[in-house]
Design an enzyme around this catalytic site. Sequence first.
Site, short mmCIF file in Angstrom:
data_model
loop_
_atom_site.label_atom_id
_atom_site.label_comp_id
_atom_site.label_asym_id
_atom_site.label_seq_id
_atom_site.Cartn_x
_atom_site.Cartn_y
_atom_site.Cartn_z
N LYS A 139 0.80 -1.22 0.00
CA LYS A 139 0.00 0.00 0.00
C LYS A 139 0.84 1.28 0.00
O LYS A 139 0.50 2.24 -0.69
CB LYS A 139 -0.87 0.04 1.26
N ARG A 158 -5.76 -7.53 -11.83
CA ARG A 158 -6.38 -8.76 -12.34
C ARG A 158 -7.75 -8.40 -12.92
O ARG A 158 -8.19 -7.25 -12.81
CB ARG A 158 -6.61 -9.74 -11.18
N GLU A 206 -9.09 1.26 -7.64
CA GLU A 206 -10.11 1.48 -6.61
C GLU A 206 -9.97 2.88 -6.05
O GLU A 206 -8.90 3.26 -5.59
CB GLU A 206 -9.85 0.52 -5.45
N GLU A 261 -6.37 1.47 -3.90
CA GLU A 261 -5.42 0.44 -4.32
C GLU A 261 -5.71 0.08 -5.77
O GLU A 261 -6.74 0.48 -6.32
CB GLU A 261 -5.47 -0.80 -3.42
#
Length: 662
Positions: A115, A296, A274, A292
């Site tokens: 993060k 995928r 996000e 974040e």
Amino acid sequence: MRRILIANRGEIARRIIRTARRMGIETVAVYSDADAGAPHVREATLAVGIGPAPAAESYLKIDTIIQAAAKTGADAIHPGYGFLSENAQFAQACHDNGLIFIGPPPSAIRAMGLKDGAKKIMKQAGVPVVPGYQGEDQSLDRLERSARAIGYPILIKAVAGGGGKGMRRIDDGSEFADALIAAKREAGRAFGNDSVLLEKYLTKPRHVEVQVFADAHGNVVHLFERDCSLQRRHQKVVEEAPAPGLPEALRQAMGEAAVKAAQAIGYVGAGTVEFIVDVSEGIDRAPFYFMEMNTRLQVEHPVTEFITGYDLVEWQIRVARGEALPAAQADIGINGHAVEVRLYAEDAEGGFLPSTGRLDKLELPQRTGVRVDSGVEQGSEISIHYDPMIAKLIAHGSTRQVAIDRLIAALDETIAEGPKTNRAFLARLIGHQAFRLGDIDTGFIERHLADLKPVNDLPDRLLALAALAATTPRQAPTGTSPWEALGSWRLNLPHQQSVDFYFEGGAKRSLTLTRGEDGAVTVTGIDEELVASPAWRSAHQFEADFGGSLARATVLLDGPAMELRTAGQTFRLNLREASLDKGEAVPRDGRIKAPMPGKVLSVFVKPGQSVQVGDRLLVLEAMKMEHRLTAPAAGTIRAVHVGDGDQVADGGVLVEIEMEAG
Ligand code: MV4
């Protein structure tokens, strides 16, 4: 690309097989012992067993999967989501073995893995991040000063955490030191990395994520956003696209920020950026911040596919083959609205505990504008080893209301028996007035929990419908012509019948149905007499025409138990008096048993300690979720049979309580 090995299972494996087949590409399924008979194994061109049921011994085994690809002549690997999908080492192992990894470069996965690093890169690139501290200096002194500078309330996040794990809110500076020590200890134990970052705590966030796509030629686009604010304990429950009520300027700004984020890390393939949108002052001028990036394809990608009209798995394959993106930003638009719900094997009415067992019955809806992605079929076992998702139901419509109505109708028709499911809960959730209005944020489910409980007082018209369903034969006797059969069949039915419904607490309603010559039935025993023409439309679809107003419902009968579903409401009715044995909600012997197999994370009580109703006893981890067990009654702890880290079997006695009399 000739043959893709899919390093995954369930609905996402089937989803990838569908697109590969359409593109003329062969597929290789891998499967654990538990999945030998699973649909994805049958549907792939080839299949390879990769080990025992636990994921750590099968779906997470990098070497075994690479070997399976070599053995079957696969030239590419699609990782799906979960499992190895965001494992940079796996992506690298694919490259090292001459296989195409259908996903981003390992460097991009690594860059977004922690993060603090991700935040620094984004800040540098000019993507807005939540005000906070993400520095190397992890000393108490430095962190405490930063917290004060940010201003309380603040949130501590583990840099190696994700999906809400390792977060801790602090409202006041006096709590800081203790909370930091606890957070670091937790993070160290959970992630093997005790570094934390600090952020301003946002009190009313919405989770809005932007789908991005990049090719290897430097093109990057976004495919608009999804709103995933409806979550429970960091598990997404409802996802939709576009985000309701999002102002166009904000949509543009977030799309551009997401593209910038992808560019900053040299991204290739499908990704999701996000954001958290702070709607505490309304959405019109709401600030948004990078949270974040998921490197995928996500579970909820179908809502984006519905509104954009593109097949994202096809895009992934084409990009992995080295092609340019199939569309330019200016070509990508939004058509209508799509909503997805996740149908889970869980006891939504009983504390959302996962529910396992054989799916004795599974009938998934088939209707216009509704897509169903499922990895299981009737007879499949929902085991403790994997995610207990039964299916994703996704509806599209020209407007959000149309999509919601279609999804509610689809949920009403869904039949999944064996394990308990959240079907009825989902229907109530998306039928809730506040959801319809788009008044959503991450606190929605918690805030409206009381409204989301089942109700069992039926309006008279539905009680009449239930009585009609109980007395209408499903089909005419066969053997004669339809007309004769219908006529004589009706004539042969009793002229008058009574139906008794028994409710909890001893209430009873008796309805009388009187059949006329024309097949019309008069229902009495309710406030106003109703006249209806009833008919079964299919095995479980029942309707009655009440003088021009049609009532429709899904009706399931199981002995004396009837379930009636209409407009997203589920009613359970009993045609026989319930026996007094109600099961043991409060175990009379005071023995608290494990509701499922799992691992004890922490025990909060000691022998001799007194507890009140609802006091926490212990936390059990099962099926990747934490379950808090509480005292069902007041009393004194007689014995504690488990300790932290113990593995327990289903039904194993955990704690015994000497219950207070009364
Ligand atoms: C936050 C937050 C409030 N303030 N950060 C939870 C999962 C992780 N992706 C980020 N999360 C949050 N971060 C700040 N500074 C609230 C949440 C949060 C949340 C975020 C998205 C969706 C659901 C959530 C539920 C609870 C908390």
